[in-house]
Design a protein around this motif. Structure first.
Motif, PDB file in Angstrom:
ATOM      1  N   ALA A 233      16.368  34.332  46.704  1.00  0.00           N
ATOM      2  CA  ALA A 233      15.861  35.431  45.878  1.00  0.00           C
ATOM      3  C   ALA A 233      16.835  35.877  44.801  1.00  0.00           C
ATOM      4  O   ALA A 233      16.490  36.713  43.968  1.00  0.00           O
ATOM      5  N   SER A 234      18.057  35.347  44.791  1.00  0.00           N
ATOM      6  CA  SER A 234      19.082  35.821  43.866  1.00  0.00           C
ATOM      7  C   SER A 234      19.609  34.681  42.997  1.00  0.00           C
ATOM      8  O   SER A 234      20.251  33.754  43.507  1.00  0.00           O
ATOM      9  N   PRO A 235      19.369  34.706  41.693  1.00  0.00           N
ATOM     10  CA  PRO A 235      19.958  33.679  40.814  1.00  0.00           C
ATOM     11  C   PRO A 235      21.480  33.627  40.911  1.00  0.00           C
ATOM     12  O   PRO A 235      22.080  32.550  40.799  1.00  0.00           O
ATOM     13  N   TYR A 236      22.101  34.788  41.111  1.00  0.00           N
ATOM     14  CA  TYR A 236      23.561  34.836  41.233  1.00  0.00           C
ATOM     15  C   TYR A 236      24.023  34.069  42.462  1.00  0.00           C
ATOM     16  O   TYR A 236      24.950  33.248  42.391  1.00  0.00           O
ATOM     17  N   LEU A 237      23.392  34.303  43.617  1.00  0.00           N
ATOM     18  CA  LEU A 237      23.763  33.591  44.839  1.00  0.00           C
ATOM     19  C   LEU A 237      23.402  32.115  44.752  1.00  0.00           C
ATOM     20  O   LEU A 237      24.104  31.263  45.300  1.00  0.00           O
ATOM     21  N   LEU A 238      22.311  31.789  44.070  1.00  0.00           N
ATOM     22  CA  LEU A 238      21.972  30.379  43.847  1.00  0.00           C
ATOM     23  C   LEU A 238      23.045  29.700  43.004  1.00  0.00           C
ATOM     24  O   LEU A 238      23.388  28.538  43.236  1.00  0.00           O
ATOM     25  N   GLY A 239      23.576  30.429  42.026  1.00  0.00           N
ATOM     26  CA  GLY A 239      24.651  29.878  41.214  1.00  0.00           C
ATOM     27  C   GLY A 239      25.903  29.608  42.042  1.00  0.00           C
ATOM     28  O   GLY A 239      26.553  28.568  41.885  1.00  0.00           O
ATOM     29  N   LEU A 353      33.782  36.988  44.113  1.00  0.00           N
ATOM     30  CA  LEU A 353      32.392  37.067  43.666  1.00  0.00           C
ATOM     31  C   LEU A 353      31.527  37.883  44.625  1.00  0.00           C
ATOM     32  O   LEU A 353      30.509  38.450  44.224  1.00  0.00           O
ATOM     33  N   PHE A 354      31.934  37.953  45.903  1.00  0.00           N
ATOM     34  CA  PHE A 354      31.128  38.651  46.906  1.00  0.00           C
ATOM     35  C   PHE A 354      31.519  40.118  47.081  1.00  0.00           C
ATOM     36  O   PHE A 354      30.785  40.884  47.695  1.00  0.00           O
ATOM     37  N   ALA A 355      32.679  40.528  46.575  1.00  0.00           N
ATOM     38  CA  ALA A 355      33.193  41.872  46.853  1.00  0.00           C
ATOM     39  C   ALA A 355      32.228  42.997  46.455  1.00  0.00           C
ATOM     40  O   ALA A 355      32.137  43.992  47.177  1.00  0.00           O
ATOM     41  N   PRO A 356      31.485  42.901  45.321  1.00  0.00           N
ATOM     42  CA  PRO A 356      30.609  44.020  44.955  1.00  0.00           C
ATOM     43  C   PRO A 356      29.275  44.045  45.708  1.00  0.00           C
ATOM     44  O   PRO A 356      28.498  44.980  45.519  1.00  0.00           O
ATOM     45  N   LEU A 357      28.977  43.057  46.531  1.00  0.00           N
ATOM     46  CA  LEU A 357      27.646  42.912  47.101  1.00  0.00           C
ATOM     47  C   LEU A 357      27.479  43.729  48.375  1.00  0.00           C
ATOM     48  O   LEU A 357      28.431  44.255  48.941  1.00  0.00           O
ATOM     49  N   ASP A 358      26.235  43.813  48.848  1.00  0.00           N
ATOM     50  CA  ASP A 358      25.929  44.558  50.067  1.00  0.00           C
ATOM     51  C   ASP A 358      26.308  43.737  51.296  1.00  0.00           C
ATOM     52  O   ASP A 358      26.633  42.554  51.203  1.00  0.00           O
ATOM     53  N   ALA A 359      26.248  44.393  52.471  1.00  0.00           N
ATOM     54  CA  ALA A 359      26.711  43.752  53.710  1.00  0.00           C
ATOM     55  C   ALA A 359      25.898  42.513  54.057  1.00  0.00           C
ATOM     56  O   ALA A 359      26.436  41.516  54.552  1.00  0.00           O
ATOM     57  N   GLU A 360      24.588  42.534  53.819  1.00  0.00           N
ATOM     58  CA  GLU A 360      23.764  41.371  54.146  1.00  0.00           C
ATOM     59  C   GLU A 360      24.162  40.158  53.316  1.00  0.00           C
ATOM     60  O   GLU A 360      24.195  39.035  53.816  1.00  0.00           O
ATOM     61  N   ARG A 420      30.459  38.019  37.121  1.00  0.00           N
ATOM     62  CA  ARG A 420      31.194  38.951  37.996  1.00  0.00           C
ATOM     63  C   ARG A 420      31.963  39.979  37.171  1.00  0.00           C
ATOM     64  O   ARG A 420      31.973  41.170  37.490  1.00  0.00           O
ATOM     65  N   GLU A 421      32.593  39.559  36.082  1.00  0.00           N
ATOM     66  CA  GLU A 421      33.340  40.486  35.245  1.00  0.00           C
ATOM     67  C   GLU A 421      32.410  41.486  34.565  1.00  0.00           C
ATOM     68  O   GLU A 421      32.754  42.659  34.398  1.00  0.00           O
ATOM     69  N   ASN A 431      28.344  47.169  40.929  1.00  0.00           N
ATOM     70  CA  ASN A 431      26.982  46.719  40.650  1.00  0.00           C
ATOM     71  C   ASN A 431      26.757  45.324  41.179  1.00  0.00           C
ATOM     72  O   ASN A 431      27.655  44.526  41.206  1.00  0.00           O
ATOM     73  N   HIS A 432      25.534  45.051  41.521  1.00  0.00           N
ATOM     74  CA  HIS A 432      25.147  43.683  41.923  1.00  0.00           C
ATOM     75  C   HIS A 432      25.044  42.850  40.663  1.00  0.00           C
ATOM     76  O   HIS A 432      24.367  43.223  39.727  1.00  0.00           O
ATOM     77  N   PRO A 433      25.745  41.707  40.599  1.00  0.00           N
ATOM     78  CA  PRO A 433      25.675  40.859  39.408  1.00  0.00           C
ATOM     79  C   PRO A 433      24.245  40.393  39.144  1.00  0.00           C
ATOM     80  O   PRO A 433      23.502  40.168  40.090  1.00  0.00           O
TER      81      PRO A 433
END
Length: 433
Positions: A233-239, A353-360, A420-421, A431-433
Motif C-alpha cells: 500500500a506504500s510506494p515509499y516502502l515498495l521503493g 528511512l524507517f525512523a519517521p514511520l509508525d510502529a507497524e 526521506r530528507e 512525517n510519513h514520506p
C-alpha cells in the motif's frame, strides 16, 4: 569538560543520550560477535554441500522465511512491543542450544551442514532486523541521524571480536561450544534491550515533549500478513523493497563468484575457513573506522542520499573492473568494498528511512522487507546467476549484469534519500514520506 561530555561529543551524542547509545552499541556487539564466530563455519559448510547447489540453499532459506515471517508477525500482534524481542531472541537461544547438541552428536553429516547453513541465514536476518526495529523505535529521527552510525559500529566491533574469539576458542570449545557462547551473547543482548526501552520513555522517542508515538506496552497493530499489505500500500516502502532486492542481487552475484573462486584457489577446508575469516576481519576493521569517523558526518553534511547512492556507484565500478580482470584478488577487493559500504554506509542510511514511520511499519513492514524480500532477492538472483553461468562459462556476463543492477540500485538510493530528507527536513520532522 567532563570525561562523559568528551565521550558524548566524540560520538556525536548528547550527554543524556550516552548510556542509551552505549547500550545500542553493546547490543549489536553481542549479536555480531556471536554470528561472526559461526559465519566461517557456515561458509565452509556451504562449499561442502557443493557450490553448484548453493542456489538450492538460497531457495530453501527463502521458503523458511515465508513460513517464519507470519508467525513472528502474529507474535508481534500478540505480545507487548516492549517484550517482543525477548520472545524472538529467547526462541533463537533455544535453537542455538539444540544445534549445539546436534553438532556434538553428528557435526560431520552433510544434511546437518545444510540445515545449519539455511538456519543461520534465517537467524542472522531476523535478529538484526528486529534489533534495528528497536533502534528506530527508541530514537527519534534527529537522534537516528546522529547516532545510528556509532550504534552500527557495535556490529563491526562484534564482527572483529567474533572471528578472533572463534579462532582462540575453537580448539578448547569445539563447534558446539562456540554455538553455546553465541547463545550466551544473545542473552546479553536481551539485557541491553531492556535498558534501551527503559530509556526510551525518559530521553528517546517516548520522552515528554517528543512527537506522539504508540505505547510500547501495547502489541503492534495488524495481523500476521500486515507487513506485506503495508508494503504493497506504500510506494515509499515498495521503493525500499526494490532497493533491498537490488542490494541482494549485487551481493549474491559476488557471493557466488567468491564461493567459486575460493573453491578453485583453496582446496583444503581449513584454508577456506581461514580465507573467509581474513575477509571478515578486513571488512569489520574498515567498517569500524568508517562508522566511527566518517558515516555520521557524511549523513549530517551531505544527507542520507550520500549514504545510499555512493556505495552502489563504487560497486558498479568494481563489477566493471571484475569483468576486465576476473581474478580472486579483484573479487576479494570488490567483496570487501561492497560489504564495508553496506555495513558502514548503506545499512545505517537504510535504517534512517524507517525512523519517521509508525510502529507497524517499523516492526512488521520492516521485518517483511528485511527477511522475505531480502531472501526473495537472494533466491531469484541465485537462479539468475546459475542461468548466466549456463549461458556463458565465465565471469564477464555476470559482472556486466551486476554493474547494471548496481547502477539501478544507486539511482533508487538517491531517490529514497531525497524522499526521506523532504519528509523530515528539520530535527523534529516526523512525517510519513
Amino acid at each position: 569538560m567532563s570525561p562523559t561530555q568528551r565521550l558524548a561529543q566524540a560520538i556525536n551524542a548528547r550527554p543524556a543520550e550516552l548510556l542509551a547509545v552505549l547500550c545500542g552499541f553493546g547490543l549489536f556487539f553481542c549479536l555480531f560477535s556471536g554470528y561472526f564466530m559461526l559465519r566461517p563455519i557456515r561458509e565452509a559448510m556451504g562449499i561442502r554441500g557443493g557450490v553448484d547447489n548453493l542456489q538450492w540453499l538460497f531457495t530453501a532459506t527463502f521458503l523458511v522465511m515465508l513460513t517464519a515471517v507470519p508467525l513472528f508477525a502474529w507474535l508481534n500482534s500478540t505480545v507487548a512491543r516492549a517484550r517482543y524481542i525477548d520472545w524472538v531472541y529467547g526462541f533463537f537461544i533455544l535453537n542455538l542450544l539444540a544445534f549445539a547438541a546436534l553438532f556434538q552428536r553428528s557435526g560431520d553429516d552433510i544434511w546437518v551442514a545444510r540445515v545449519f547453513y539455511v538456519w543461520i541465514s534465517v537467524y542472522n536476518l531476523f535478529v538484526v532486523s528486529v534489533a534495528w526495529s528497536l533502534m528506530a523505535d527508541v530514537f527519534d529521527s534527529a537522534q537516528a541521524k546522529r547516532l545510528f552510525a556509532f550504534i552500527a559500529a557495535g556490529a563491526s566491533c562484534g564482527g572483529l571480536a567474533g572471528p578472533a574469539l572463534g579462532a582462540l576458542l575453537i580448539e578448547r570449545l569445539g563447534q558446539s561450544g562456540l554455538i553455546l557462547l553465541a547463545a550466551l551473547l544473545l542473552g546479553m543482548a536481551i539485557l541491553a534491550k531492556q535498558q534501551l526501552m527503559a530509556w526510551r520513555a525518559i530521553g528517546g522517542a517516548g520522552r515528554p515533549g517528543a512527537p506522539p508515538s504508540e505505547s510500547p506496552r501495547q502489541p503492534v497493530l495488524g495481523n500476521p500478513f500486515s507487513g506485506l499489505t503495508r508494503v504493497l500500500a506504500s510506494p515509499y516502502l515498495l521503493g525500499i523493497s526494490a532497493f533491498v532486492i537490488l542490494l541482494a542481487t549485487a551481493s549474491t552475484f559476488l557471493y557466488f563468484e567468491q564461493a567459486r573462486l575460493v573453491a578453485q584457489t583453496f582446496t583444503e577446508r581449513n584454508e577456506q575457513i581461514r580465507v573467509f575469516g581474513l575477509i571478515d576481519f578486513s571488512v569489520q576493521a574498515l567498517s569500524l573506522l568508517a562508522q566511527l569517523f566518517i558515516t555520521g558526518r557524511i549523513a549530517q553534511r551531505f544527507g542520507i542520499r550520500a549514504l545510499l547512492a555512493g556505495v552502489p556507484l563504487l560497486v558498479c565500478l568494481g563489477f566493471i573492473g571484475l569483468a576486465l580482470a576476473p581474478t580472486f584478488a579483484m573479487l576479494a577487493a570488490l567483496m570487501i568494498v561492497r560489504r564495508v559500504g553496506e555495513y558502514a554506509f548503506v545499512r545505517p542510511g537504510r535504517e534512517m528511512l524507517f525512523a519517521p514511520l509508525d510502529a507497524e511499519s517499523k516492526y512488521k513492514a520492516k521485518n517483511f522487507i528485511d527477511t522475505v524480500v531480502y531472501r526473495a532477492g537472494d533466491a531469484v538472483s541465485a537462479w539468475a546467476k546459475a542461468l548466466l553461468d549456463m549461458l556463458a562459462n565465465g565471469v564477464l556476463i555476470a559482472a556486466v549484469a551486476g554493474a547494471l543492477c548496481a547502477a539501478t540500485w544507486g539511482a533508487l538510493g538517491w531517490y529514497l534519500g531525497g524522499r526521506r530528507e523532504q519528509a523530515c527536513p528539520g530535527p523534529r520532522g516526523q512525517n510519513h514520506p
